[in-house]
Design an enzyme around this catalytic site. Structure first.
Site, PDB file in Angstrom:
ATOM      1  N   HIS A  92     -42.253  45.031  35.668  1.00 21.39           N
ATOM      2  CA  HIS A  92     -42.124  44.583  34.431  1.00 21.39           C
ATOM      3  C   HIS A  92     -43.235  45.252  33.589  1.00 21.39           C
ATOM      4  O   HIS A  92     -43.029  45.932  32.635  1.00 21.39           O
ATOM      5  CB  HIS A  92     -42.351  43.126  34.471  1.00 21.39           C
ATOM      6  CG  HIS A  92     -41.628  42.249  35.385  1.00 21.39           C
ATOM      7  ND1 HIS A  92     -40.302  42.389  35.025  1.00 21.39           N
ATOM      8  CD2 HIS A  92     -41.813  41.451  36.561  1.00 21.39           C
ATOM      9  CE1 HIS A  92     -39.624  41.120  36.180  1.00 21.39           C
ATOM     10  NE2 HIS A  92     -40.496  41.040  36.908  1.00 21.39           N
ATOM     11  N   ASP A 103     -33.493  42.353  39.188  1.00 24.34           N
ATOM     12  CA  ASP A 103     -34.512  41.288  39.541  1.00 24.34           C
ATOM     13  C   ASP A 103     -33.925  39.884  39.807  1.00 24.34           C
ATOM     14  O   ASP A 103     -33.601  39.760  41.037  1.00 24.34           O
ATOM     15  CB  ASP A 103     -35.504  40.908  38.316  1.00 24.34           C
ATOM     16  CG  ASP A 103     -36.750  40.195  38.653  1.00 24.34           C
ATOM     17  OD1 ASP A 103     -36.991  39.668  39.632  1.00 24.34           O
ATOM     18  OD2 ASP A 103     -37.687  40.074  37.530  1.00 24.34           O
TER      19      ASP A 103
HETATM   20 ZN    ZN Z   1     -39.246  40.290  40.540  1.00 15.93          ZN
END
Ligand code: ZN
Length: 448
Positions: free
Chosen positions: A268, A319
Protein backbone atom coordinates in the site's frame (compact mmCIF):
# COMPACT_ATOMS: atom_id res chain seq x y z
CA UNK A 1 12.08 -28.60 -27.27
CA UNK A 2 8.75 -26.73 -27.22
CA UNK A 3 8.61 -23.41 -29.02
CA UNK A 4 6.17 -20.54 -29.40
CA UNK A 5 5.99 -18.32 -32.46
CA UNK A 6 4.43 -14.88 -31.92
CA UNK A 7 3.40 -12.38 -34.59
CA UNK A 8 4.29 -9.68 -32.08
CA UNK A 9 6.01 -9.82 -28.71
CA UNK A 10 7.10 -7.42 -26.00
CA UNK A 11 10.82 -8.04 -25.42
CA UNK A 12 13.10 -6.19 -22.97
CA UNK A 13 14.21 -3.96 -25.87
CA UNK A 14 10.69 -3.18 -27.05
CA UNK A 15 8.08 -4.59 -29.43
CA UNK A 16 9.31 -7.08 -32.01
CA UNK A 17 7.72 -8.98 -34.91
CA UNK A 18 7.90 -12.67 -35.79
CA UNK A 19 9.42 -13.80 -32.52
CA UNK A 20 10.27 -17.43 -31.81
CA UNK A 21 10.74 -18.42 -28.16
CA UNK A 22 12.05 -21.84 -27.18
CA UNK A 23 11.23 -23.29 -23.77
CA UNK A 24 13.63 -25.48 -21.88
CA UNK A 25 12.91 -27.03 -18.48
CA UNK A 26 10.70 -24.21 -17.23
CA UNK A 27 12.87 -21.42 -18.53
CA UNK A 28 13.30 -19.57 -21.80
CA UNK A 29 16.04 -21.20 -23.88
CA UNK A 30 16.29 -18.83 -26.81
CA UNK A 31 14.59 -15.82 -28.41
CA UNK A 32 14.84 -15.08 -32.14
CA UNK A 33 13.20 -12.17 -33.95
CA UNK A 34 12.21 -11.73 -37.59
CA UNK A 35 11.94 -15.47 -38.17
CA UNK A 36 9.26 -17.70 -39.64
CA UNK A 37 7.50 -20.34 -37.56
CA UNK A 38 8.78 -23.91 -37.64
CA UNK A 39 6.45 -26.90 -37.97
CA UNK A 40 5.17 -27.83 -34.52
CA UNK A 41 5.51 -24.33 -33.05
CA UNK A 42 2.62 -23.03 -31.02
CA UNK A 43 1.37 -19.93 -32.88
CA UNK A 44 0.15 -16.89 -30.92
CA UNK A 45 -0.73 -13.32 -31.84
CA UNK A 46 0.81 -11.20 -29.11
CA UNK A 47 3.22 -12.58 -26.53
CA UNK A 48 4.01 -10.84 -23.24
CA UNK A 49 5.77 -11.95 -20.09
CA UNK A 50 3.24 -13.01 -17.45
CA UNK A 51 3.23 -10.89 -14.30
CA UNK A 52 3.82 -11.78 -10.64
CA UNK A 53 0.99 -10.79 -8.27
CA UNK A 54 2.73 -9.32 -5.21
CA UNK A 55 -0.02 -9.48 -2.58
CA UNK A 56 -2.94 -11.75 -1.75
CA UNK A 57 -4.90 -13.05 1.23
CA UNK A 58 -6.43 -16.08 -0.48
CA UNK A 59 -9.19 -16.82 2.04
CA UNK A 60 -10.68 -13.36 1.49
CA UNK A 61 -11.79 -14.42 -2.01
CA UNK A 62 -14.63 -16.25 -0.24
CA UNK A 63 -16.22 -12.98 0.94
CA UNK A 64 -15.82 -11.08 -2.34
CA UNK A 65 -19.01 -9.16 -3.06
CA UNK A 66 -20.55 -10.05 0.32
CA UNK A 67 -19.50 -6.92 2.20
CA UNK A 68 -21.06 -4.26 -0.03
CA UNK A 69 -24.04 -3.30 2.17
CA UNK A 70 -23.74 0.00 3.97
CA UNK A 71 -23.35 -0.30 7.74
CA UNK A 72 -25.12 1.82 10.37
CA UNK A 73 -22.28 4.28 11.02
CA UNK A 74 -19.33 5.50 8.96
CA UNK A 75 -18.60 2.53 6.75
CA UNK A 76 -14.86 2.27 6.29
CA UNK A 77 -11.93 -0.12 6.26
CA UNK A 78 -12.32 -0.95 9.94
CA UNK A 79 -15.97 -2.06 9.60
CA UNK A 80 -14.95 -4.19 6.59
CA UNK A 81 -12.18 -5.73 8.70
CA UNK A 82 -14.70 -6.76 11.38
CA UNK A 83 -16.72 -8.61 8.73
CA UNK A 84 -13.56 -10.15 7.29
CA UNK A 85 -12.53 -11.50 10.69
CA UNK A 86 -15.99 -13.04 11.15
CA UNK A 87 -15.75 -14.73 7.77
CA UNK A 88 -12.16 -15.87 8.24
CA UNK A 89 -12.98 -17.41 11.58
CA UNK A 90 -15.51 -19.79 10.03
CA UNK A 91 -13.19 -21.39 7.45
CA UNK A 92 -11.55 -24.79 7.90
CA UNK A 93 -8.43 -26.00 6.08
CA UNK A 94 -10.49 -27.71 3.34
CA UNK A 95 -12.39 -24.46 2.67
CA UNK A 96 -9.16 -22.49 2.46
CA UNK A 97 -7.62 -24.97 0.02
CA UNK A 98 -10.70 -24.99 -2.25
CA UNK A 99 -11.00 -21.19 -2.23
CA UNK A 100 -7.27 -20.69 -2.85
CA UNK A 101 -7.26 -23.16 -5.78
CA UNK A 102 -10.18 -21.29 -7.40
CA UNK A 103 -8.48 -17.96 -6.78
CA UNK A 104 -5.13 -19.06 -8.20
CA UNK A 105 -6.87 -20.51 -11.26
CA UNK A 106 -8.59 -17.15 -11.80
CA UNK A 107 -5.26 -15.35 -11.40
CA UNK A 108 -3.69 -17.52 -14.10
CA UNK A 109 -6.63 -16.81 -16.40
CA UNK A 110 -6.03 -13.08 -15.77
CA UNK A 111 -2.33 -13.29 -16.77
CA UNK A 112 -0.60 -13.71 -13.40
CA UNK A 113 1.88 -16.59 -13.28
CA UNK A 114 3.12 -16.26 -9.67
CA UNK A 115 1.44 -15.31 -6.42
CA UNK A 116 2.95 -13.71 -3.33
CA UNK A 117 0.65 -15.14 -0.65
CA UNK A 118 0.75 -12.99 2.50
CA UNK A 119 -0.53 -15.81 4.62
CA UNK A 120 -1.85 -15.12 8.11
CA UNK A 121 -4.79 -17.48 8.73
CA UNK A 122 -2.61 -19.97 10.62
CA UNK A 123 -4.53 -21.59 13.49
CA UNK A 124 -7.70 -23.55 14.23
CA UNK A 125 -11.02 -21.78 14.79
CA UNK A 126 -10.48 -21.53 18.56
CA UNK A 127 -7.03 -20.01 18.06
CA UNK A 128 -5.10 -23.16 19.04
CA UNK A 129 -2.38 -24.29 16.63
CA UNK A 130 -3.27 -27.28 14.44
CA UNK A 131 -1.50 -30.55 15.29
CA UNK A 132 0.62 -29.70 12.27
CA UNK A 133 1.36 -25.99 12.85
CA UNK A 134 1.90 -25.53 9.11
CA UNK A 135 -1.51 -27.09 8.24
CA UNK A 136 -2.82 -23.91 6.58
CA UNK A 137 0.49 -23.22 4.80
CA UNK A 138 0.30 -26.74 3.37
CA UNK A 139 -3.22 -26.02 2.10
CA UNK A 140 -1.99 -22.89 0.33
CA UNK A 141 0.88 -24.88 -1.20
CA UNK A 142 -1.54 -27.62 -2.30
CA UNK A 143 -3.74 -25.01 -4.01
CA UNK A 144 -0.72 -23.63 -5.85
CA UNK A 145 0.19 -27.14 -7.03
CA UNK A 146 -3.36 -27.88 -8.16
CA UNK A 147 -3.66 -24.64 -10.11
CA UNK A 148 -0.03 -24.63 -11.30
CA UNK A 149 0.66 -21.04 -10.23
CA UNK A 150 4.17 -20.47 -8.84
CA UNK A 151 4.10 -19.70 -5.12
CA UNK A 152 6.05 -17.19 -3.10
CA UNK A 153 4.91 -18.03 0.42
CA UNK A 154 5.10 -15.15 2.88
CA UNK A 155 4.15 -16.49 6.33
CA UNK A 156 2.90 -13.60 8.45
CA UNK A 157 4.14 -12.78 11.92
CA UNK A 158 1.26 -11.16 13.82
CA UNK A 159 1.36 -10.54 17.58
CA UNK A 160 -0.55 -7.39 18.61
CA UNK A 161 -3.74 -5.46 17.96
CA UNK A 162 -2.21 -1.99 17.79
CA UNK A 163 0.82 0.22 18.31
CA UNK A 164 2.47 -0.09 21.72
CA UNK A 165 2.37 -3.91 21.70
CA UNK A 166 -1.29 -4.09 22.73
CA UNK A 167 -2.61 -7.66 23.15
CA UNK A 168 -4.46 -9.14 20.17
CA UNK A 169 -8.25 -9.00 20.11
CA UNK A 170 -10.36 -12.16 20.00
CA UNK A 171 -11.07 -11.81 16.25
CA UNK A 172 -7.32 -12.09 15.58
CA UNK A 173 -6.84 -15.39 17.45
CA UNK A 174 -6.15 -17.45 14.33
CA UNK A 175 -3.26 -15.19 13.27
CA UNK A 176 -1.11 -14.98 16.41
CA UNK A 177 2.39 -16.36 17.15
CA UNK A 178 5.18 -15.68 19.59
CA UNK A 179 8.64 -15.52 18.07
CA UNK A 180 9.61 -19.11 18.95
CA UNK A 181 6.47 -20.64 17.50
CA UNK A 182 6.84 -18.48 14.39
CA UNK A 183 10.43 -19.65 13.88
CA UNK A 184 9.17 -23.25 13.96
CA UNK A 185 6.49 -22.40 11.37
CA UNK A 186 9.16 -20.85 9.14
CA UNK A 187 11.24 -24.06 9.36
CA UNK A 188 8.26 -26.11 8.20
CA UNK A 189 7.46 -23.58 5.50
CA UNK A 190 11.01 -23.78 4.16
CA UNK A 191 10.66 -27.54 3.70
CA UNK A 192 7.29 -27.09 2.04
CA UNK A 193 8.46 -24.48 -0.43
CA UNK A 194 11.61 -26.43 -1.31
CA UNK A 195 9.36 -29.14 -2.78
CA UNK A 196 7.42 -26.74 -5.05
CA UNK A 197 8.50 -25.98 -8.62
CA UNK A 198 9.82 -22.41 -8.47
CA UNK A 199 8.81 -22.06 -4.81
CA UNK A 200 10.15 -19.03 -2.94
CA UNK A 201 9.97 -18.31 0.79
CA UNK A 202 9.94 -14.86 2.35
CA UNK A 203 8.64 -13.40 5.57
CA UNK A 204 5.88 -10.93 6.33
CA UNK A 205 5.81 -8.94 9.55
CA UNK A 206 2.12 -7.97 9.25
CA UNK A 207 2.26 -4.23 9.99
CA UNK A 208 3.61 -1.79 12.54
CA UNK A 209 0.29 -2.24 14.37
CA UNK A 210 0.80 -5.99 14.77
CA UNK A 211 4.57 -6.15 15.32
CA UNK A 212 6.78 -4.24 17.78
CA UNK A 213 10.14 -2.80 16.75
CA UNK A 214 11.99 -5.61 18.55
CA UNK A 215 9.86 -8.26 16.88
CA UNK A 216 10.37 -6.65 13.48
CA UNK A 217 14.14 -6.94 13.97
CA UNK A 218 13.81 -10.56 15.12
CA UNK A 219 11.73 -11.83 12.17
CA UNK A 220 13.82 -10.33 9.34
CA UNK A 221 16.61 -12.97 9.51
CA UNK A 222 13.96 -15.68 9.17
CA UNK A 223 13.53 -14.62 5.53
CA UNK A 224 16.98 -16.13 5.00
CA UNK A 225 17.74 -13.81 2.10
CA UNK A 226 14.19 -13.96 0.69
CA UNK A 227 11.74 -11.09 0.35
CA UNK A 228 10.33 -9.13 3.32
CA UNK A 229 6.79 -7.83 2.91
CA UNK A 230 4.84 -5.55 5.23
CA UNK A 231 1.56 -3.61 5.15
CA UNK A 232 2.18 0.06 5.77
CA UNK A 233 0.26 3.36 5.80
CA UNK A 234 -2.85 1.93 4.17
CA UNK A 235 -5.24 4.01 6.26
CA UNK A 236 -5.14 7.47 7.84
CA UNK A 237 -6.29 5.84 11.11
CA UNK A 238 -3.05 3.86 11.13
CA UNK A 239 -0.98 7.01 10.53
CA UNK A 240 -2.80 8.80 13.39
CA UNK A 241 -2.30 5.86 15.77
CA UNK A 242 1.41 5.70 14.92
CA UNK A 243 1.78 9.45 15.46
CA UNK A 244 0.11 9.28 18.86
CA UNK A 245 2.08 6.18 19.98
CA UNK A 246 5.49 7.08 18.55
CA UNK A 247 5.33 10.76 17.57
CA UNK A 248 6.31 9.78 14.03
CA UNK A 249 4.53 8.61 10.88
CA UNK A 250 4.67 4.89 9.95
CA UNK A 251 6.76 5.09 6.76
CA UNK A 252 9.06 7.62 8.43
CA UNK A 253 9.47 5.24 11.39
CA UNK A 254 10.18 2.27 9.14
CA UNK A 255 12.80 4.07 7.06
CA UNK A 256 14.56 5.23 10.21
CA UNK A 257 14.39 1.96 12.14
CA UNK A 258 14.58 -0.90 9.64
CA UNK A 259 17.14 -1.70 6.90
CA UNK A 260 14.63 -1.14 4.09
CA UNK A 261 16.21 -2.04 0.74
CA UNK A 262 15.58 -3.91 -2.53
CA UNK A 263 14.41 -7.01 -0.64
CA UNK A 264 11.47 -5.16 0.90
CA UNK A 265 7.98 -4.79 -0.50
CA UNK A 266 5.89 -2.12 1.21
CA UNK A 267 2.25 -3.02 0.71
CA UNK A 268 0.00 0.00 0.00
CA UNK A 269 2.29 2.84 1.23
CA UNK A 270 -0.71 5.05 0.51
CA UNK A 271 -0.42 7.81 3.09
CA UNK A 272 3.02 9.35 2.80
CA UNK A 273 4.45 12.86 2.89
CA UNK A 274 6.59 13.98 -0.03
CA UNK A 275 9.70 13.19 2.03
CA UNK A 276 8.46 9.72 2.92
CA UNK A 277 7.65 9.01 -0.74
CA UNK A 278 11.15 10.11 -1.77
CA UNK A 279 12.66 7.99 0.99
CA UNK A 280 10.76 4.91 -0.21
CA UNK A 281 11.91 5.50 -3.79
CA UNK A 282 15.53 5.91 -2.70
CA UNK A 283 15.46 2.80 -0.48
CA UNK A 284 15.01 0.55 -3.53
CA UNK A 285 11.95 -1.12 -1.97
CA UNK A 286 9.05 -2.06 -4.22
CA UNK A 287 5.68 -0.53 -3.38
CA UNK A 288 3.02 -3.24 -3.51
CA UNK A 289 0.01 -1.39 -4.89
CA UNK A 290 -3.36 -3.14 -4.63
CA UNK A 291 -5.37 -0.69 -6.71
CA UNK A 292 -8.79 -2.37 -6.84
CA UNK A 293 -8.75 -3.32 -3.15
CA UNK A 294 -7.55 0.17 -2.21
CA UNK A 295 -10.49 1.63 -4.16
CA UNK A 296 -12.94 -0.90 -2.70
CA UNK A 297 -11.84 -0.18 0.87
CA UNK A 298 -11.64 3.57 0.40
CA UNK A 299 -7.97 3.63 1.39
CA UNK A 300 -6.68 6.60 -0.57
CA UNK A 301 -4.41 7.39 -3.51
CA UNK A 302 -0.73 6.57 -3.91
CA UNK A 303 1.84 9.34 -4.48
CA UNK A 304 2.80 7.95 -7.87
CA UNK A 305 4.47 11.08 -9.28
CA UNK A 306 6.85 11.46 -6.35
CA UNK A 307 7.75 7.78 -6.02
CA UNK A 308 8.20 7.17 -9.75
CA UNK A 309 9.78 10.59 -10.34
CA UNK A 310 12.52 9.60 -7.89
CA UNK A 311 13.22 6.25 -9.50
CA UNK A 312 10.87 4.23 -7.28
CA UNK A 313 9.22 0.97 -8.23
CA UNK A 314 5.82 -0.64 -7.89
CA UNK A 315 4.22 -4.04 -8.40
CA UNK A 316 0.52 -4.88 -8.27
CA UNK A 317 -1.35 -7.22 -5.96
CA UNK A 318 -4.97 -8.24 -5.58
CA UNK A 319 -4.97 -8.18 -1.74
CA UNK A 320 -8.62 -8.79 -0.70
CA UNK A 321 -9.25 -10.52 -4.05
CA UNK A 322 -12.56 -8.72 -4.55
CA UNK A 323 -11.97 -8.98 -8.33
CA UNK A 324 -9.27 -10.89 -10.22
CA UNK A 325 -7.99 -8.97 -13.22
CA UNK A 326 -4.49 -7.95 -14.21
CA UNK A 327 -5.65 -5.43 -16.81
CA UNK A 328 -8.13 -3.99 -14.29
CA UNK A 329 -5.50 -3.54 -11.58
CA UNK A 330 -3.24 -1.67 -14.01
CA UNK A 331 -6.15 0.47 -15.27
CA UNK A 332 -7.05 1.41 -11.70
CA UNK A 333 -3.47 2.57 -10.95
CA UNK A 334 -3.83 5.11 -13.75
CA UNK A 335 -7.47 6.07 -13.13
CA UNK A 336 -6.84 6.90 -9.46
CA UNK A 337 -4.13 9.31 -10.61
CA UNK A 338 -6.36 10.83 -13.31
CA UNK A 339 -9.23 11.41 -10.88
CA UNK A 340 -7.04 12.99 -8.22
CA UNK A 341 -5.08 15.21 -10.63
CA UNK A 342 -7.86 15.85 -13.19
CA UNK A 343 -5.39 14.94 -15.95
CA UNK A 344 -4.98 12.14 -18.49
CA UNK A 345 -2.07 9.74 -19.17
CA UNK A 346 -0.33 10.47 -15.86
CA UNK A 347 1.98 7.47 -15.40
CA UNK A 348 3.69 7.36 -18.81
CA UNK A 349 6.44 9.75 -19.90
CA UNK A 350 5.60 12.14 -22.73
CA UNK A 351 4.98 10.20 -25.93
CA UNK A 352 4.88 6.85 -24.13
CA UNK A 353 2.10 4.29 -24.11
CA UNK A 354 0.37 4.39 -20.73
CA UNK A 355 -0.60 0.73 -20.92
CA UNK A 356 2.88 -0.43 -21.75
CA UNK A 357 4.41 1.75 -19.04
CA UNK A 358 1.99 0.40 -16.41
CA UNK A 359 2.66 -3.15 -17.60
CA UNK A 360 6.44 -2.82 -17.54
CA UNK A 361 6.38 -1.31 -14.06
CA UNK A 362 4.21 -4.13 -12.72
CA UNK A 363 6.38 -6.74 -14.44
CA UNK A 364 9.67 -5.44 -13.04
CA UNK A 365 8.26 -4.61 -9.61
CA UNK A 366 6.50 -7.97 -9.35
CA UNK A 367 9.64 -9.93 -10.23
CA UNK A 368 11.71 -7.89 -7.77
CA UNK A 369 9.19 -8.33 -4.94
CA UNK A 370 8.30 -12.02 -5.24
CA UNK A 371 10.36 -13.51 -8.09
CA UNK A 372 9.23 -14.65 -11.53
CA UNK A 373 10.07 -13.57 -15.05
CA UNK A 374 11.57 -10.12 -15.65
CA UNK A 375 11.00 -10.35 -19.37
CA UNK A 376 11.12 -12.61 -22.42
CA UNK A 377 14.84 -13.34 -22.52
CA UNK A 378 17.07 -16.42 -22.35
CA UNK A 379 17.43 -17.75 -18.81
CA UNK A 380 14.26 -16.10 -17.50
CA UNK A 381 11.40 -18.21 -16.16
CA UNK A 382 9.03 -19.24 -18.95
CA UNK A 383 6.18 -17.18 -17.44
CA UNK A 384 4.29 -15.99 -20.48
CA UNK A 385 0.90 -14.78 -21.61
CA UNK A 386 -0.55 -14.53 -25.09
CA UNK A 387 -3.21 -11.98 -25.96
CA UNK A 388 -5.88 -12.87 -28.48
CA UNK A 389 -6.05 -9.86 -30.74
CA UNK A 390 -8.48 -11.33 -33.27
CA UNK A 391 -11.57 -9.39 -32.13
CA UNK A 392 -9.85 -6.05 -32.83
CA UNK A 393 -7.74 -6.57 -35.98
CA UNK A 394 -7.76 -2.81 -36.68
CA UNK A 395 -5.77 -2.08 -33.52
CA UNK A 396 -2.05 -1.73 -34.40
CA UNK A 397 0.49 -3.72 -32.41
CA UNK A 398 1.84 -0.67 -30.61
CA UNK A 399 -1.65 0.01 -29.20
CA UNK A 400 -2.47 -3.59 -28.28
CA UNK A 401 -1.42 -3.30 -24.62
CA UNK A 402 -3.31 -0.03 -24.22
CA UNK A 403 -6.34 -1.66 -25.81
CA UNK A 404 -6.16 -4.65 -23.49
CA UNK A 405 -5.84 -2.53 -20.36
CA UNK A 406 -8.23 0.31 -21.17
CA UNK A 407 -10.76 -1.16 -23.58
CA UNK A 408 -10.63 -4.91 -22.89
CA UNK A 409 -11.00 -5.63 -26.60
CA UNK A 410 -8.00 -7.91 -26.47
CA UNK A 411 -8.14 -10.82 -24.02
CA UNK A 412 -5.75 -13.16 -22.29
CA UNK A 413 -5.86 -16.41 -24.29
CA UNK A 414 -2.91 -18.55 -23.14
CA UNK A 415 -0.80 -18.48 -19.98
CA UNK A 416 2.33 -20.43 -19.06
CA UNK A 417 3.88 -20.59 -15.59
CA UNK A 418 7.36 -22.10 -15.42
CA UNK A 419 6.91 -23.37 -18.98
CA UNK A 420 3.67 -25.23 -18.24
CA UNK A 421 0.71 -24.15 -20.37
CA UNK A 422 -2.11 -23.79 -17.82
CA UNK A 423 -4.60 -21.56 -19.60
CA UNK A 424 -5.81 -22.35 -23.12
CA UNK A 425 -8.33 -20.24 -25.02
CA UNK A 426 -8.90 -18.16 -21.88
CA UNK A 427 -9.77 -21.16 -19.70
CA UNK A 428 -7.70 -22.96 -17.09
CA UNK A 429 -7.05 -26.57 -18.06
CA UNK A 430 -8.52 -27.88 -14.77
CA UNK A 431 -11.30 -25.29 -14.46
CA UNK A 432 -14.24 -27.70 -14.12
CA UNK A 433 -12.81 -29.74 -11.24
CA UNK A 434 -11.43 -26.73 -9.34
CA UNK A 435 -14.65 -24.72 -9.79
CA UNK A 436 -16.84 -27.63 -8.65
CA UNK A 437 -14.86 -28.06 -5.44
CA UNK A 438 -14.95 -24.30 -4.81
CA UNK A 439 -18.72 -24.23 -5.27
CA UNK A 440 -19.19 -27.09 -2.79
CA UNK A 441 -16.92 -25.40 -0.24
CA UNK A 442 -18.76 -22.09 -0.58
CA UNK A 443 -22.18 -23.73 -0.19
CA UNK A 444 -20.88 -25.49 2.90
CA UNK A 445 -19.61 -22.19 4.34
CA UNK A 446 -22.86 -20.40 3.52
CA UNK A 447 -24.87 -23.08 5.32
CA UNK A 448 -22.58 -23.23 8.33
ZN1 ZN B 1 -3.15 -7.05 2.55
Amino acid sequence: MAAIHAENALLPGGLARDVRVTLSDGTIGGVETGVAPVAGDERVEFLLPAVSNVHSHAFQRAMAGLAETRGPADDNFWSWRTQMYRFGLSMGPEHVEAVAAQLYMEMLEAGFSRIGEFHYLHHDKDGAPYVNPAEMSERIAAASVESGIALTLLPVFYAHSDFGGLPPIDGQRRFIHDLDAFARLMERAAGLVADLPGGVLGVAPHSLRAVTGEELAAVQPLANGGPIHMHIAEQTGEVDACLSANGIRPVEWLLENAPVDERWCLIHATHMTEDEAKGVAESGAVVGLCPITEANLGDGIFRASTVLGNGGRFGVGSDSNIEITLSGELRQVEYAQRLSKRLRNVIAPTGGSTGRHLFEHALAGGAAAVGGARGIAPGEAADLLALDHSAVPWVPADKAIDHWIFAEGTRVATVWSGGRRLVENGRHIRRDAIAARFRAAMLDLAGA
